[in-house]
Design an enzyme around this catalytic site. Structure first.
Site, short mmCIF file in Angstrom:
data_model
loop_
_atom_site.label_atom_id
_atom_site.label_comp_id
_atom_site.label_asym_id
_atom_site.label_seq_id
_atom_site.Cartn_x
_atom_site.Cartn_y
_atom_site.Cartn_z
N TYR A 106 1.04 -0.86 0.44
CA TYR A 106 -0.09 0.15 0.07
C TYR A 106 0.67 0.68 0.01
O TYR A 106 1.95 1.23 1.21
CB TYR A 106 -1.05 0.31 1.09
CG TYR A 106 -1.77 1.84 1.47
CD1 TYR A 106 -2.99 1.45 0.58
CD2 TYR A 106 -1.52 2.16 2.26
CE1 TYR A 106 -3.88 2.19 0.76
CE2 TYR A 106 -2.17 3.33 2.71
CZ TYR A 106 -3.40 2.89 1.44
OH TYR A 106 -3.77 4.90 1.37
N ASN A 257 1.83 10.93 6.64
CA ASN A 257 0.93 9.91 7.02
C ASN A 257 1.11 9.64 8.44
O ASN A 257 0.96 8.73 9.33
CB ASN A 257 0.06 8.27 6.66
CG ASN A 257 -0.22 7.83 6.43
OD1 ASN A 257 -0.62 6.22 6.36
ND2 ASN A 257 -1.58 8.51 7.05
N GLN A 345 -19.49 29.70 57.28
CA GLN A 345 -18.59 28.35 56.73
C GLN A 345 -18.83 29.61 55.36
O GLN A 345 -19.37 30.18 54.23
CB GLN A 345 -18.93 27.17 55.61
CG GLN A 345 -19.41 25.92 56.58
CD GLN A 345 -20.13 24.68 56.39
OE1 GLN A 345 -19.98 23.90 56.31
NE2 GLN A 345 -21.84 25.38 55.91
N ARG A 351 -14.85 27.64 49.37
CA ARG A 351 -14.17 25.72 50.36
C ARG A 351 -14.87 25.19 49.66
O ARG A 351 -13.77 24.09 50.22
CB ARG A 351 -16.03 25.95 51.41
CG ARG A 351 -16.24 24.64 52.06
CD ARG A 351 -16.67 24.96 52.90
NE ARG A 351 -17.69 25.89 52.85
CZ ARG A 351 -19.06 25.58 52.74
NH1 ARG A 351 -19.16 23.63 52.56
NH2 ARG A 351 -19.89 26.11 52.03
N ASN A 381 1.38 3.86 7.89
CA ASN A 381 1.00 3.27 7.57
C ASN A 381 0.96 2.77 5.91
O ASN A 381 1.26 3.83 5.50
CB ASN A 381 -0.47 3.21 7.86
CG ASN A 381 -1.63 1.74 6.94
OD1 ASN A 381 -0.94 1.09 7.44
ND2 ASN A 381 -1.85 1.83 5.76
N LYS A 453 -14.76 47.15 38.00
CA LYS A 453 -15.76 46.41 37.30
C LYS A 453 -15.62 46.43 35.92
O LYS A 453 -17.17 45.45 35.42
CB LYS A 453 -17.05 48.33 36.92
CG LYS A 453 -18.21 47.75 36.74
CD LYS A 453 -19.51 48.94 37.14
CE LYS A 453 -19.48 48.96 38.60
NZ LYS A 453 -20.77 47.85 38.83
N GLU A 481 -13.25 11.24 2.26
CA GLU A 481 -12.49 10.35 1.61
C GLU A 481 -12.87 8.89 0.32
O GLU A 481 -12.65 7.71 1.29
CB GLU A 481 -11.48 10.36 2.22
CG GLU A 481 -9.84 9.70 1.13
CD GLU A 481 -9.81 8.48 1.08
OE1 GLU A 481 -9.98 7.92 -0.10
OE2 GLU A 481 -9.26 7.44 1.88
N ASN A 484 -13.75 6.24 3.07
CA ASN A 484 -13.11 5.25 3.30
C ASN A 484 -12.52 5.64 5.40
O ASN A 484 -12.41 4.97 5.72
CB ASN A 484 -11.62 5.56 2.54
CG ASN A 484 -10.77 4.79 3.16
OD1 ASN A 484 -10.52 3.13 3.30
ND2 ASN A 484 -9.41 5.20 3.62
#
EC number: 4.3.1.24
Length: 713
Positions: A106, A257, A345, A351, A381, A453, A481, A484
């Site tokens: 390929y 690739n 708290q 917290r 590939n 502000k 493509e 594919n």
């Protein structure tokens, strides 16, 4: 029952075979080992790697910090390890021999993708055609935002060299040396910003690197001086001898690739993200300091019981910053003075900041490891297995680790930004900020000073855009493509969006840091003004309340302690611009102390020499004559550096950041009386962050941390 190469599971269920302990063929063990140690230690290692002058690569040990260093076009130079030459040559030779022997492979003898049924014996011509048809990007005028930033291109070049050095791709070593020479000469090919789905790798952008190497007429590069040059001039500047490369079979495919553009940009993004995550932890602790928060939220037991390592470390870092903090000692005294002055708290933005930041740090750290694996992977590939004499057709070009890691990182960045905005909003709101002025206004006249502000509005804008960017890219895949490439990672797109998110988080961090420094200065003014008010009130009280007209001691003298309590309870900036105004609370509360004493005085109030109420007018008149001047003198002393009480920040572990912003960058305390705007000051911080100047002061804040929480006791 027995299992071959294993053991029966503990519950004895038939048919279930648990593998015996063995090597790590699936790589999970190595992945786990990579996550050991603290995140902070990992960031320190990254910083050290970033500053190394030489990046020597051999295919399997490249770090994201090294990619970031080379991308920045600083002093880092690239060197190819000679140990890779032989294996790279072996795979290149195998491809040539394979084609000469008539082997059908390929991309060597076949067409590409959905048209791989086509065949040719013209291997070199096939590679030239590959580069030609992949040169499908659009650049516009070259100045209108369609060009990939040079930093991303340099990162891609380095990563592609590294992945090809492993010797599974069929490309000559000399081509890799040429690309390295371009990097070292700071000659950068122009790549299109868009056009890749990072599925069969980053085909379109990488084809422009190949175009420069092969001398295509449309190839353009940016020279060190910023000018645009053609391929011939680029080679001349880089000192590449022998002319352009005539591609041999497989070499064009080897260059294009792969996932290098997406993973290269992801590397630079993650280097920034890791440091910004540490900055967010430290800024959360500074936020606690200036808000007079309660450091109890960092107690190790709380986080130990939750088990998440990111949370535990975030809390431990904040705990370290707050341990021994002068602000925390002062806040504790204020709480003891009157427990009802503020809620029991602190609000969630403070917290629960470790619980909020912890998972984001875990995500960023996991993404870092994923991308580090990717930039050291063979991702094209087919793969050339010289030892077995075969070409393996697979899909390592699929950049899913990039797309997923970048989506996750971007979501984490958005979450960090959301917390920062929540903290900023509390800081500028006088209903929540425990005594600081509205908008952190630093001037003497709040009617002509609106402080931060505009910055808060800008922060809302940044946060909104950041939350939008938090949406995933990878769920927008389109089949490509000729069906594919029907699933594809969108890795570079996700990396680009994450890079945008990093820029916005830098804006937010810069704005927040300037606001925190303003709050530090306001606390300094507050403490000095309060001290001056106490001194003035005590002087006036002694003058007007201690004795009666005959010189005898007056019962009103017993008001002094209660007067001081009221001063302690009242926020300085609630009255500082006009302390004697009856529209402000101070005079009302001081008068109320005298009135309460008068009501308790009983029949003595009917005697002019023992009446407390009769003292009120004299007391207030004397205050009006002296208090405004005392407050102005205290403010002026802070401004000219002669304050009676030094700033508490110098006694805190967070001081290096404050010193960096105020002294090294030269930012100023902002007031409406001066013309300097918040944007002018925060821009200094932004530029410094972009240049990495914040890293050393940030790490200096944590230089004494031993990597562990404080003991539970």
């Amino acid at each position: 029952m027995e299992c071959e190469n294993g053991r029966v599971s503990a519950n004895g269920m038939s048919g279930l075979c648990v593998a015996a302990p063995r090597a790590d063929p699936l790589n999970w063990g190595k992945a786990t080992e990579e996550m050991t140690g603290s995140h902070l230690d990992e960031v320190k290692r990254m910083v050290a790697e970033y500053r190394q002058p030489l990046v020597k690569i051999e295919g399997a040990s490249l770090r994201i910090a090294q990619v970031a260093a080379v991308a920045a076009a600083g002093e880092a130079r690239v060197e190819l390890d000679e140990s890779a030459r032989e294996r790279v040559k072996a795979s290149s030779d195998w491809v040539m021999n394979s084609m000469m022997n008539g082997t059908d492979s390929y991309g060597v003898t076949t067409g590409f993708g959905a048209t791989s049924h086509r065949r040719t014996k013209e291997g070199g011509a096939l590679q030239r055609e590959l580069i030609r048809f992949l040169n499908a990007g659009a650049f516009g005028t070259g100045t209108d935002g369609h060009v990939l930033p040079a930093e991303a291109t340099r990162a891609a070049m380095l990563v592609r060299i590294n992945t090809l050095l492993q010797g599974y791709s069929g490309i000559r070593f000399e081509i890799l040396e040429a690309i390295a020479k371009l990097l070292n000469a700071n000659v950068t090919p122009c790549l299109p910003l868009r056009g890749t789905i990072t599925a069969s790798g980053d085909l379109v952008p990488l084809s422009y690197i190949a175009g420069l190497v092969t001398g295509r007429e449309n190839a353009v590069a940016v020279a060190p001086d910023g000018s645009k040059v053609n391929a011939a001039e680029a080679f001349k500047i880089a000192g590449i001898q022998g002319g352009f490369f005539e591609l041999q079979p497989k070499e064009g495919l080897a260059m294009v690739n792969g996932t290098a553009v997406g993973s290269g940009l992801a590397s630079t993004v993650l280097f920034e993200a890791n440091i910004l995550a540490i900055l967010a932890e430290v800024l959360s602790a500074v936020f606690c300091e200036v808000m007079n928060g309660k450091p109890e939220y960092t107690d190790h037991l709380t986080h130990k019981l939750k088990h998440h390592p990111g949370q535990i470390e975030a809390a431990a870092i904040m705990e370290h910053i707050l341990e021994g903090s002068s602000y925390m000692k002062h806040a504790k005294k204020l709480g003891e003075l009157d427990p009802l002055m503020k809620p029991k708290q602190d609000r969630y933005a403070l917290r629960t900041s470790p619980q909020w930041l912890g998972p984001q740090i875990e995500v960023i750290r996991a993404a870092t490891k994923s991308i580090e694996r990717e930039i050291n992977s063979v991702n094209d590939n087919p793969l050339i297995d010289v030892s077995r004499g075969k070409a393996l057709h697979g899909g390592n070009f699929q950049g899913t680790p990039i797309g997923v890691s970048m989506d996750n990182t971007r979501l984490a960045i958005a979450a960090i930004g959301k917390l920062m905005f929540a903290q900023f909003s509390e800081l500028v709101n006088d209903f929540y900020n425990n005594g600081l002025p509205s908008n952190l206004s630093g001037g003497r006249n709040p009617s002509l000073d609106y402080g931060f502000k505009g910055a808060e509005i800008a922060m809302a804008s940044y946060c909104s855009e950041l939350q939008f960017l938090g949406n995933p890219v990878t769920n927008h895949v389109q089949s490509a493509e000729q069906h594919n490439q029907d699933v594809n990672s969108l890795g570079l797109i996700s990396s680009r969006k994450t890079d945008e998110a990093i820029d916005i988080l830098k804006l937010m961090s810069s704005t927040f840091l300037i606001a925190l420094c303003q709050a530090v200065d306001l606390r300094h003014i507050e403490e000095n003004v309060k001290s001056a008010v106490k001194s003035c009130v005590m002087t006036v009280a002694k003058k007007t309340l201690s004795t009666n007209s005959t010189g005898d001691l007056h019962v009103a003298r017993f008001c002094e302690k209660d007067l001081l309590k009221e001063i302690d309870r009242e926020a300085v900036f609630a009255y500082a611009d006009d302390p004697c105004s009856h529209n402000y609370p101070l005079m009302k509360k001081l008068r109320n102390v005298l009135v309460e004493r008068a009501l308790a005085n009983g029949a003595a109030e009917f005697n002019a020499d023992t009446s407390v109420f009769a003292k009120v007018a004299q007391f207030e008149e004397e205050l009006r004559a002296t208090l405004p001047g005392a407050i102005e003198a205290a403010r002026a002393a802070v401004e000219n550096g002669t304050a009676a009480i030094p700033s508490r920040i110098t006694e805190c572990r967070s001081y290096p950041l404050y010193r960096f912003v105020r002294e090294e960058l030269g930012t100023k305390y902002l007031t409406g009386e001066k013309t300097r705007s918040p944007g002018e000051e925060l821009n200094k911080v932004l530029v410094a962050i972009n240049e990495g100047k914040h890293i050393d002061p940030l790490l200096e804040c944590l230089k004494e941390w031993n990597g562990e929480p404080l003991p539970i006791c």
